[in-house]
Design a protein around this motif. Structure first.
Motif, PDB file in Angstrom:
ATOM      1  N   ARG A   1       0.832  -1.210   0.000  1.00 15.89           N
ATOM      2  CA  ARG A   1       0.000   0.000   0.000  1.00 15.89           C
ATOM      3  C   ARG A   1       0.863   1.255   0.000  1.00 15.89           C
ATOM      4  N   ARG A   2       0.552   2.169  -0.919  1.00 10.55           N
ATOM      5  CA  ARG A   2       1.331   3.393  -1.058  1.00 10.55           C
ATOM      6  C   ARG A   2       0.379   4.534  -1.399  1.00 10.55           C
ATOM      7  N   TYR A   3       0.618   5.706  -0.807  1.00 10.48           N
ATOM      8  CA  TYR A   3      -0.245   6.860  -1.070  1.00 10.48           C
ATOM      9  C   TYR A   3       0.616   8.052  -1.456  1.00 10.48           C
ATOM     10  N   ASP A   4       0.325   8.619  -2.603  1.00 13.57           N
ATOM     11  CA  ASP A   4       0.978   9.859  -3.031  1.00 13.57           C
ATOM     12  C   ASP A   4       0.118  10.996  -2.479  1.00 13.57           C
ATOM     13  N   THR A   5       0.486  11.498  -1.298  1.00 10.41           N
ATOM     14  CA  THR A   5      -0.384  12.473  -0.635  1.00 10.41           C
ATOM     15  C   THR A   5      -0.326  13.848  -1.294  1.00 10.41           C
TER      16      THR A   5
END
Ligand code: UTP
Length: 304
Positions: free
Chosen positions: A257-261
């Motif tokens: 899981r990865r989020y480009d905030t």
């Protein structure tokens, strides 16, 4: 023959000097790296990740409008005294967390001339040893030990290591893309890199995401790198130079899981996912969310 693991990675560089144009107007006055994900800035998750991986010395590359970042990682005696007087131990601990997690240093980029230029500002801090780069708006879930895996790959093979994500060919033009030797699975040998290629010219659907473990030779490559895509000095171009010089560059293919905030839609996903998993807020939030979702119209949903 030098052993690849002779110089362990001890330092992390976090570039936070970008303009954050995708998140305007919020980022006109507030750095995107300080936007709260639940109740802590995105950047705090990233510093904690570096510390968990054993990188206790952190350099942030900051710029104009980013003084709030320095304040966040500094002590706040008046606030601490007020919380102590109230006997609010939990909030006092939360305030201390940001200053105690790592030793944080700062350097200014001066002008936002691209990620490669930001990384170059870390040359004196890093010296002649491998170092990690964590992008200040890219959150990797704490349960997925991507950085630790990359450090192991670097210790084994030497050279540099980048994190890769299969984003699908139709999305690759928003990322740095890599060509890889056939046969690899989750660790691949990189044979070429190109920043934001047109979809029909991309060497693969594997995109570089915001984690790197870099050999110090990258600084020499960066000094010789001219502005590329978008008029910016691109880290991807310097890594391509290292590959051309025959230096090893590996990729770790990430499937967690990865989020480009720095992207509004991904930011919203990060807040919802991380809030729903929290012990304190999760139960109440999940109950509300389930009701909210049940009432949503299902047809005609479209992405922002
Ligand atoms: P982004 O590609 O997200 O660029 O940078 P940006 O300018 O911050 O954001 P948008 O695209 O305009 O919305 C990736 C990381 O590199 C840093 C950013 O702060 C971010 O953490 N960066 C980028 C710098 O430190 N300096 C730069 O010149 C460019």
């Amino acid at each position: 023959m030098p052993t690849p693991s002779a110089r362990p990675t001890r330092k992390a560089v976090i570039p936070v000097a970008g303009m954050g144009t995708r998140f305007l107007p919020a980022t006109k006055a507030v750095p995107k790296e300080l936007l709260p994900v639940v109740d802590r800035p995105a950047l705090q998750y990233i510093v904690e990740e570096a510390a968990r991986a054993g990188l206790g010395e952190v350099l942030m590359v900051t710029g104009r409008n980013k003084a709030a970042i320095e304040d966040f990682f500094d002590r706040h005696p008046e606030l601490e005294t007020a919380l102590e007087k109230k006997g609010d131990a939990a909030r006092l601990a939360a305030v201390h967390e940001s200053t105690e997690v790592a030793q944080v240093h700062f350097v200014r980029q001066g002008e936002a001339r691209g990620l490669g230029h930001a990384v170059l500002q870390a040359a004196a801090f890093v010296g002649d040893e491998p170092f990690a780069v964590l992008l200040g708006d890219d959150i990797i879930d704490a349960r997925d030990h991507l950085l630790e895996q990359m450090l192991q790959v670097q210790a084994e093979h030497g050279g540099s290591v980048v994190a890769l994500l299969d984003v699908g060919r139709e999305n690759i033009d928003k990322y740095g893309a890599v060509a890889v030797e056939p046969g690899g699975t989750d660790v691949v040998s990189i044979t070429g890199l190109v920043e934001k290629p047109p979809v029909d010219e991309a060497p693969s659907s594997l995109a570089i995401i915001g984690r790197y473990v870099l050999a110090p030779e990258v600084f020499d490559a960066l000094r010789g790198t001219s502005p590329g895509r978008g008029g910016e000095i691109q880290l991807t171009d310097a890594l391509a130079t290292l590959v051309e010089r025959g230096e090893p560059v590996h990729g770790v293919v990430f499937s967690g899981r990865r989020y480009d905030t720095g992207d509004r839609l991904d930011y919203l996903k990060a807040v919802v996912q991380l809030a729903s998993e929290r012990d304190d807020l999760g139960p109440g939030f999940r109950a509300w969310l389930a009701e909210f979702v049940a009432d949503l119209p299902t047809a005609g949903a479209s992405e922002a």
